[in-house]
Design a protein around this motif. Structure first.
Motif, short mmCIF file in Angstrom:
data_model
loop_
_atom_site.label_atom_id
_atom_site.label_comp_id
_atom_site.label_asym_id
_atom_site.label_seq_id
_atom_site.Cartn_x
_atom_site.Cartn_y
_atom_site.Cartn_z
N SER A 8 0.91 -1.36 -0.05
CA SER A 8 0.10 0.14 0.06
C SER A 8 0.76 1.22 0.18
O SER A 8 0.27 2.51 -0.62
CB SER A 8 -0.74 -0.03 1.24
OG SER A 8 -0.22 -0.30 2.49
N LEU B 81 0.55 4.16 -2.79
CA LEU B 81 0.39 5.52 -2.42
C LEU B 81 1.42 6.50 -2.90
O LEU B 81 1.15 7.52 -3.44
CB LEU B 81 0.35 5.68 -0.84
CG LEU B 81 0.31 7.24 -0.32
CD1 LEU B 81 -1.06 7.88 -0.82
CD2 LEU B 81 0.31 7.07 1.31
N GLU C 1 0.25 9.51 6.22
CA GLU C 1 -0.64 9.28 5.27
C GLU C 1 -0.32 7.85 4.83
O GLU C 1 -1.24 6.96 4.34
CB GLU C 1 -0.44 10.32 4.04
CG GLU C 1 -0.69 11.73 4.35
CD GLU C 1 -0.36 12.58 3.13
OE1 GLU C 1 -1.28 12.68 2.38
OE2 GLU C 1 0.79 12.97 3.02
N ALA D 128 -2.88 5.15 4.77
CA ALA D 128 -3.30 4.07 3.50
C ALA D 128 -3.30 2.56 3.93
O ALA D 128 -3.78 1.93 3.32
CB ALA D 128 -2.43 4.38 2.50
#
Lengths: 192, 192
Positions: B20, B24, B35, B39
């Motif tokens: 992930s 991202l 973040e 995510a």
DNA sequence: ACCACATGAGACATTGACGTCTCACAGTGG
DNA sequence: CCACTGTGAGACGTCAATGTCTCATGTGGT
């Protein structure tokens, strides 16, 4: 009269600062405002007097890159003669700005959400139109879209500029490598 | 036994986090650790338990990219059959990792001074060897060096991945566009 | 039921870059 | 000689991201 004199000096210095900033950020895209200032031979305060902030500096560099691209496009006369020759002229003319282009090309990925300068759209259109003209005249194959050829040209310019700074290829071969790969591809052509 | 269980869970989670994070950072290369954690559906603390810091995360992503490249290289059997077919297989196999490659490709410019993972050198060598084989067999032209062809392949992969996320080209055309441009070029081939 | 362990949430200090400010200095024109 | 202006140097304050820490919680294994 002092306004004119000082204004002129400002402009000259601003351009010089812009050039050295481009030269530095091309190599080290994360360079500090301090480093940019030192590279230009001025203090950080003066740098801030020319460009409000890092953002403004990058925008100015973007404008410079767009201006150089359009100038190269102008000199290359993309509407004259065979499209392949026009592409060759374009790459040759755009070569000096390739490193700056590479920097801006990667920098654009940061703006993601924000609107990008419409100058790029105009340049994209003109380059894509060149490829489209080559397709219409039968010079270029039609299964590769003009948009992709334009994008690929940017990518190859960036790769070429980066490969040169890394010393993996010779600067004098820049135009030949890019044009020959973009137009002719890696396959050996059968002699006609 | 708990060691094995927890170790396994850790490994699974670590891989999931890595995936992930790749997804991202591919889109937003400046994403915060916060973040990245969100995510992945975990907290920042847990993210730090998996990867000591942002640096370690990028290194892990680099290792993942290298592993995927080598796996793709393995599946593509670069030493079998015509070199052009091998290149086509390679691009097809490497496509799923193209976005990650594009991220790492630009990220490498930051490391500038530091030594880069020797894994890339191995991959570069194997790809360059493929182009060299094609030249030796007479398939590929010899005025484009294997080093440049390798670099150009990276550049086109990155451009292609980026053009797809921008919606400028269709994902299903990825392999075709890259292979056809890299091998055949934009010029229309005269029918043999 | 008890315990071990991973997790989530959040507080905290640190760091690096940024932007703004002031002040002293030098060059130029009046 | 004086006023003006651009510049350099540096001192702040700000801010965002990072790395580290603690503590409560929940889940699974014994």
């Amino acid at each position: 009269m002092s306004h004119v004199v000082y204004g002129c000096l400002m402009a000259v210095d601003r351009d010089h600062v812009l050039r050295s900033a481009a030269a530095l950020l091309t190599r080290k895209s994360t360079a500090t405002m301090d480093e940019v200032a030192k590279a230009a031979g001025i203090s950080r305060a003066t740098l801030h007097r020319h460009f409000a902030g890092r953002d403004a500096l990058v925008r100015a560099l973007e404008a410079l890159g767009i201006a150089e691209c359009e100038a190269a496009l102008e000199r290359a006369r993309p509407d004259d003669g065979p499209a392949s020759e026009a592409v060759r002229r374009l790459v040759r003319e755009i070569e000096p700005a390739a490193a700056l282009l590479a920097f801006l090309y990667t920098e654009n990925q940061l703006f993601e959400g924000e609107e990008q300068n419409e100058g790029w759209a105009r340049i994209d259109d003109r380059i894509a139109a060149l490829f489209r003209r080559g397709q219409a005249s039968g010079e270029f194959r039609i299964d590769l879209t003009p948009a992709w050829l334009t994008e690929a040209l940017y990518g190859l310019l960036a790769s070429g500029a980066w490969a040169i700074t890394e010393g993996r290829v010779a600067r004098k071969d820049f135009t030949h490598m890019i044009v020959e790969l973009l137009l002719g591809g890696a396959l050996r052509r059968e002699e006609p």
